[in-house]
Design an enzyme around this catalytic site. Structure first.
Site, mmCIF file in Angstrom:
data_model
loop_
_atom_site.group_PDB
_atom_site.id
_atom_site.type_symbol
_atom_site.label_atom_id
_atom_site.label_comp_id
_atom_site.label_asym_id
_atom_site.label_seq_id
_atom_site.Cartn_x
_atom_site.Cartn_y
_atom_site.Cartn_z
ATOM 1 N N GLU A 52 0.871 -1.167 0.000
ATOM 2 C CA GLU A 52 0.000 0.000 0.000
ATOM 3 C C GLU A 52 0.916 1.227 0.000
ATOM 4 O O GLU A 52 1.828 1.305 0.834
ATOM 5 C CB GLU A 52 -0.878 -0.011 1.259
ATOM 6 N N ARG A 279 5.079 -13.292 9.264
ATOM 7 C CA ARG A 279 5.790 -12.063 8.967
ATOM 8 C C ARG A 279 7.121 -12.046 9.706
ATOM 9 O O ARG A 279 7.312 -12.782 10.674
ATOM 10 C CB ARG A 279 4.958 -10.841 9.316
ATOM 11 N N LYS A 289 4.119 0.133 9.752
ATOM 12 C CA LYS A 289 4.215 1.444 9.112
ATOM 13 C C LYS A 289 3.605 2.529 9.981
ATOM 14 O O LYS A 289 4.086 3.659 9.993
ATOM 15 C CB LYS A 289 3.518 1.406 7.751
HETATM 16 P P1 ATP Z 1 1.234 -2.142 8.238
HETATM 17 O O1 ATP Z 1 2.615 -2.067 8.816
HETATM 18 O O2 ATP Z 1 0.517 -0.851 8.312
HETATM 19 O O3 ATP Z 1 0.468 -3.352 8.634
HETATM 20 P P2 ATP Z 1 2.094 -3.441 5.937
HETATM 21 O O4 ATP Z 1 3.524 -3.409 6.341
HETATM 22 O O5 ATP Z 1 1.314 -4.694 6.024
HETATM 23 O O6 ATP Z 1 1.380 -2.297 6.694
HETATM 24 P P3 ATP Z 1 1.572 -3.419 3.104
HETATM 25 O O7 ATP Z 1 1.902 -2.349 2.175
HETATM 26 O O8 ATP Z 1 0.167 -3.871 3.218
HETATM 27 O O9 ATP Z 1 2.039 -2.861 4.477
HETATM 28 O O10 ATP Z 1 2.514 -4.667 2.867
HETATM 29 C C1 ATP Z 1 2.812 -5.174 1.578
HETATM 30 C C2 ATP Z 1 3.141 -6.627 1.680
HETATM 31 O O11 ATP Z 1 4.246 -6.838 2.555
HETATM 32 C C3 ATP Z 1 1.979 -7.412 2.237
HETATM 33 O O12 ATP Z 1 1.809 -8.572 1.440
HETATM 34 C C4 ATP Z 1 2.411 -7.771 3.611
HETATM 35 O O13 ATP Z 1 1.875 -9.000 3.996
HETATM 36 C C5 ATP Z 1 3.942 -7.825 3.495
HETATM 37 N N1 ATP Z 1 4.557 -7.524 4.776
HETATM 38 C C6 ATP Z 1 4.360 -6.446 5.543
HETATM 39 N N2 ATP Z 1 5.064 -6.524 6.685
HETATM 40 C C7 ATP Z 1 5.744 -7.689 6.645
HETATM 41 C C8 ATP Z 1 6.653 -8.360 7.542
HETATM 42 N N3 ATP Z 1 6.991 -7.829 8.709
HETATM 43 N N4 ATP Z 1 7.156 -9.548 7.161
HETATM 44 C C9 ATP Z 1 6.820 -10.079 5.967
HETATM 45 N N5 ATP Z 1 5.979 -9.517 5.091
HETATM 46 C C10 ATP Z 1 5.436 -8.331 5.416
#
Ligand code: ATP
Ligand code: MG
Length: 573
Positions: A52, A279, A289
């Site tokens: 996003e 994650r 974020k």
């Molecule tokens: P927020 O931190 O606000 O939850 P987000 O980090 O999930 O946001 P996105 O832009 O939705 O932000 O993430 C893009 C992709 O990265 C998604 O498929 C998400 O599952 C993956 N992602 C985000 N954080 C992690 C993490 N810590 N480890 C692995 N994959 C991640």
């Protein structure tokens, strides 16, 4: 929970090599392998990375990136970059550009054109009408709060909306009215008509569209209704021809809804399948974020690209090589349950990589002046120093030595503690690649602070060896005062004091370390002036330091020299 000490999340993790029959695959790759073997999706493999555009990428995203792009690569498929841009309030083009640049820096190459969920707004809208036609969606006039309350909870019944049984014709008219501006923001929503008593909360008539009169970074004012994540994501996957929609565990609960939506549409091709993995979590680090944005906006750090940040930008400024980030996330592997990996493991990958690649230089971070009292006045001697101890091909450089030198304050003690082998009155030490010197006395100011050390050198020890074979216990780095360049050096500590910031529902911000950055006015040997922005050198005995991307006279300590990961493992044995 903490990761197993070998760094893998769990026994379900696996190496990421493919090819050989003995190659062990993680469970996601195993699934992809089985699907290609059975001819599912016509043998095609297509993944996507769907950020996003509401912030910068962090190292958690790198795990998802290398997984999705890695799978596509290993199975002869493709991976798209798709911006999941359905929340116009928080999204900006600048984030889109930054994310693209970060992917580029990480060395992955999205297939074809970059995609946006907003490219599909027309199709998503048409599909919403088709759901209404099938009697599977309705317009609800209730407020977001009421809808949320009526959802109930686990073991608590849901309450059906009084608007749930509107006719198809009425729903269609109202939904078109939503699109055409007949109602205020928040005045109506479109909901899926599934089951208000479903055990899975996401199936309790989830909202698919809401009214928001907010300009979108790409579609401008064209739309005033926007699809929710759940209405946009799976459908975007299907439109693009995604086969394996790989995401993090928090979306596991959404999967029945993901499937429900797709099953009730006339798809152009195969129905993609969602698979969830754990994650990445790191000790002393927050990978959300929302929290990272607060750190930036509330001034805890200088920006998203501050070298204390776990963002790709921050790590890059700090000097973490992209190859080390990749090696680290591959080592951590892909697991089915969440865990936290020690940050020392990441640093050990960085150190390994830099130990191979970084040239050695001398810099004095906390300078103390040494005056060599028997040095010929005005004389300068250029000494040859090797650039890399394990790589003769890296050659040598010439470093000026003179009668006034900088050494580290820590390398001198007026009254040495036990086992202190560095400089102290009466002691002889080696100045690296130059001469042996013996401390005669020191100048102390009114506060008792040592301001200058006096020493004599032995002219027969040129190059750092004594012809009579006598030994010294310490070799120290130095910089000639006359030739030194001034540099600003940032030393770093953990950004969060707590090993698991925010654990147990506490506010992670309470454990932000105000002393995570210490700034020093350093003295560096002249050749450090040739270090290019973003390049990393080893300052001997001090660690690896990256020249700042914007100002090559500023250095960030990437990591220290000590392998703290090895120490952690030793302690745990
Ligand atoms: P927020 O931190 O606000 O939850 P987000 O980090 O999930 O946001 P996105 O832009 O939705 O932000 O993430 C893009 C992709 O990265 C998604 O498929 C998400 O599952 C993956 N992602 C985000 N954080 C992690 C993490 N810590 N480890 C692995 N994959 C991640
Ligand atoms: Mg998210």
């Amino acid at each position: 929970m903490t990761a197993a000490r070998d760094g893998r999340d769990s026994p379900t993790s696996g190496a990421t090599r493919t090819g050989g029959p003995s190659a062990s695959l993680d469970f996601v790759r195993e699934k992809v392998r089985a699907d290609t073997a059975s001819g599912r999706f016509g043998g095609r493999v297509q993944t996507r990375f769907p950020p996003e555009p509401n912030g910068f990428l962090h190292i958690g995203h790198a795990k998802s990136i290398f997984l999705n792009f890695g799978i596509a690569d290993e199975f002869g498929g493709q991976c798209y970059l798709r911006f999941d841009d359905t929340n116009p309030e928080t999204e900006e083009t600048s984030y889109v550009d930054a994310i693209r640049a970060d992917l580029d820096w990480l060395g992955v190459d999205p297939a074809g054109e970059v995609r946006f969920a907003s490219d599909y707004f027309d199709q998503l809208y048409a599909w919403a009408e088709s759901l209404i036609e099938k009697g599977l969606a309705y317009v609800d006039d209730q407020s977001a709060e009421t809808i949320s309350l009526q959802r109930g909870g686990f073991g608590q019944p849901g309450v059906e909306s009084p608007f749930r049984d509107r006719s198809i014709a009425e729903n269609m008219e109202l939904f078109r009215g939503m699109r055409d501006g007949a109602y205020a923001d928040g005045g109506k929503v479109l909901r899926a008509k599934i089951d208000m008593q479903a055990d899975n909360m996401w199936l309790r008539d989830p909202v698919l569209y809401r009214i928001r009169r907010v300009a979108h970074h790409r579609t401008g004012d064209r739309w005033i209704i926007y699809p929710t994540y759940d209405w946009a994501h799976g459908q975007s996957d299907a439109i693009e021809g995604t086969t394996h929609s790989v995401c993090t565990l928090e979306f596991a609960d959404h999967r029945p809804l993901y499937d429900w939506c797709l099953e009730n549409l006339d798809l152009p091709g195969d129905q993609p399948e969602q698979t969830e993995f754990a994650r990445l979590n790191l000790t002393h680090t927050v990978l959300s974020k929302r929290v990272l944005r607060t750190l930036v906006h509330d001034g805890f750090v200088d920006g998203w690209d501050d070298a204390r940040m776990p963002t790709i930008r921050g790590l890059r400024r700090r000097g973490f090589p992209a190859a080390a980030i990749k090696a680290f996330v591959e080592r951590v592997g892909v697991a089915k349950s969440n865990s936290t990996v020690e940050i020392e493991l990441l640093e050990s990958f960085v150190r390994d990589e830099l130990n191979r690649s970084a040239l050695r230089r001398m810099a004095v971070v906390k300078p103390l002046k040494v005056v060599i009292t028997n040095w010929p006045p005005g004389h300068v001697e250029w000494v040859d120093v090797v650039n890399h101890p394990d790589d003769p091909g890296a050659g040598t450089r010439r470093v000026p030595f003179s009668g006034e030198l900088w050494i580290e304050q820590d390398d001198f003690r007026m009254e040495p503690p036990p086992k202190y082998y560095r400089l102290t009155p009466g002691r002889e030490v080696r100045l690296r690649a130059a001469f042996f010197i013996t401390c005669t006395d020191a100048v102390v100011d009114g506060d008792g602070t040592v301001v200058q050390v006096n020493a004599t050198y032995d002219p027969d020890t040129r190059g750092g060896t004594a012809p009579d074979g006598r030994k010294v216990k310490s070799t120290m780095h130095w910089v000639s005062v006359e030739h030194a360049w001034d540099a600003t050096v940032h030393l770093y500590d953990r950004l969060f004091v707590a090993s698991h910031p925010g654990a147990d529902g506490t506010d992670p911000l309470v454990s932000v370390n105000p002393d995570a950055r210490e700034t020093c006015a350093a003295k560096v040997e002249p050749s450090v002036g040739d270090v290019e922005p973003g390049h990393v050198v080893q300052f001997e005995r001090l660690g690896y330091f990256a020249a700042d991307l914007d100002d090559a006279r500023v250095f960030h300590r990437t990591v220290g020299l000590r392998d703290e990961w090895a120490n952690l493992q030793k302690r745990s044995r």
